[in-house]
Design an enzyme around this catalytic site. Structure first.
Site, short mmCIF file in Angstrom:
data_model
loop_
_atom_site.label_atom_id
_atom_site.label_comp_id
_atom_site.label_asym_id
_atom_site.label_seq_id
_atom_site.Cartn_x
_atom_site.Cartn_y
_atom_site.Cartn_z
N ASP A 177 0.92 -1.17 0.09
CA ASP A 177 0.32 0.05 0.04
C ASP A 177 0.79 1.20 0.13
O ASP A 177 1.88 1.29 -0.75
CB ASP A 177 -0.92 -0.19 1.19
CG ASP A 177 -2.22 0.84 0.95
OD1 ASP A 177 -2.95 0.43 0.47
OD2 ASP A 177 -2.11 2.03 1.48
N TYR A 300 -2.84 10.61 0.64
CA TYR A 300 -3.55 10.55 -0.49
C TYR A 300 -3.15 11.97 -1.18
O TYR A 300 -2.96 11.97 -2.43
CB TYR A 300 -4.74 10.07 -0.44
CG TYR A 300 -5.18 8.82 -0.13
CD1 TYR A 300 -5.51 8.00 -1.16
CD2 TYR A 300 -4.71 8.22 1.22
CE1 TYR A 300 -5.58 6.29 -0.75
CE2 TYR A 300 -4.92 6.88 1.54
CZ TYR A 300 -5.20 6.02 0.56
OH TYR A 300 -5.36 4.73 0.54
N HIS A 354 -4.76 -7.97 0.59
CA HIS A 354 -3.95 -6.58 0.90
C HIS A 354 -3.04 -6.33 2.06
O HIS A 354 -1.98 -5.78 2.03
CB HIS A 354 -4.91 -5.57 0.44
CG HIS A 354 -4.39 -4.03 0.32
ND1 HIS A 354 -3.75 -3.81 -0.77
CD2 HIS A 354 -4.47 -2.97 1.26
CE1 HIS A 354 -3.25 -2.45 -0.79
NE2 HIS A 354 -3.65 -2.14 0.46
#
Length: 380
Positions: A177, A300, A354
């Site tokens: 990630d 982000y 994930h």
């Protein structure tokens, strides 16, 4: 720079406030058969909320977390929380593990011992690591940056400084990630310091140069799958990098909202049997107690301003290994990764999703050991 030991201690009034909010939760209605099709399944959420309010034992989880070796560091004006587990073996290799969103250092609880003391867990003492697990700025125990401009690129600089202060001139990096992005930027910025990079995810922002060699049919298929994923499941990413503040207001005020937003991803992105509810709630509770959901979105925002786009001929030079877990988000083919990374190892894993370090710590630890084994010989 200063490094000081740290102990997690959530005050009782914070626990009482959380319980009261959970007991006063107002859930929206759902339509028959809605399930997971439009977000969090409300029946699953209802059960998780009931357990969080009446069955979840935070003091026990806090005690378990405090069994780890926690520290706080001051790095160029930024406070960073990290765990430092020294290796048990003849020549442990320094290794920095970086988590992502909606994760935290909680992801690394089980894999820490497997990497630091492999001989006590069926492995070889020669594969031991000195393991460093920092919390990303603005995530749980690492305070939020005071100013804009701290994304994966800058975090790589903080990690390099942290490893220097710990006495590790050369070290490996591992992550998934956002942690995959930070690990990749370490390779871009400090190739001479990296013994190797191991990834269980390829950053979505990674783009190799395509001027001389256009994407192959297989690579075009990957780009199509990735586009389809972000069209049908990527709303979270779009809002977190464009209008995060409005969302953060609601999630910072409602533990039910926070749980729905985070659990949808933690459960939806994990492979069977998934993540147990105590671990899930420990992670969400840390976000709640530290009020970090808004600051967690900054990676982000900042990451979108500096994507991992390589110029023609530019490559990430340290050796790279990739573990592909079947329940992972869309992953590019090997050829796409090899365009920009010095790819030395590629393994298709039998199970896991994930959150590989959390879901399949034994499998991931074995793969990390195997990847770095040849580098140890070169470092000797």
């Amino acid at each position: 720079m200063s490094i000081t030991p740290f102990t997690l201690a959530i005050p009782q009034d914070a626990l009482g406030d959380l319980r009261q909010r959970l007991q006063n939760t107002r859930l929206p209605s759902s339509l028959p058969g809605q399930g997971w099709s439009e977000g969090m399944d409300l029946e699953v959420l209802h059960d998780l909320l009931a357990y969080w309010a009446n069955g979840f034992d935070w003091p026990a989880q806090q005690a378990r977390l405090n069994e780890l070796s926690h520290f706080m560091a001051e790095l160029n004006g930024q406070s960073i929380h990290f765990i430092h587990q020294r290796g048990q073996g003849p020549a442990p290799m320094p290794l920095v593990l970086t988590h992502g969103w909606p994760g935290s250092f909680v992801e690394m609880q089980s894999i820490l011992a497997l990497l630091a003391d492999p001989a006590s867990h069926g492995g070889d003492a020669g594969d031991a690591f000195h393991v460093v697990v920092p919390s990303l700025p603005g995530y749980t125990l690492s305070p939020a940056p005071a100013h804009k401009g701290t994304g994966p690129y800058e975090v790589a600089g903080l990690w390099a400084e942290l490893m220097t202060q710990l006495g590790y001139d050369r070290f490996g990096a591992q992550g998934g990630d956002i942690g995959a992005g930070v690990s990749s930027w370490l390779g871009v910025r400090y190739p001479e310091r990296l013994t190797g990079i191991h990834l269980n995810y390829i950053p979505g922002a990674y783009r190799p140069a395509l001027d001389l060699h256009p994407a192959t049919e297989q690579e075009q298929g990957y780009l199509k799958r990735a586009a389809e994923f972000f069209e049908t499941q990527g709303a979270y990413s779009h809002i977190q990098r464009t209008k995060p503040q409005s969302l953060a207001v609601g999630l910072n005020d409602s533990p039910a909202g926070l749980l729905a937003w985070m659990a949808e991803k933690m459960l939806g992105w994990s492979d069977s049997p998934g993540i147990d509810r105590d671990t899930l709630l420990t992670n969400v509770a840390l976000y709640w107690f530290t009020q970090c959901i808004g600051s967690s979105f900054r990676q982000y925002v900042e990451g979108s301003l500096r994507p991992l786009a390589l110029a023609d001929g530019q490559r990430i030079l340290p050796p790279v290994g990739v573990a592909v877990f079947p329940g992972e988000l869309p992953m590019p083919p090997r050829s796409w990764v090899a365009r920009g990374y010095n790819l030395q190892r590629w393994r298709e894993m039998p199970k896991g999703g994930h959150f590989a370090a959390l879901e399949q710590p034994q499998l991931l630890a074995e793969e990390i050991r195997a990847f770095f084994r040849p580098m140890r010989q070169l470092e000797a």
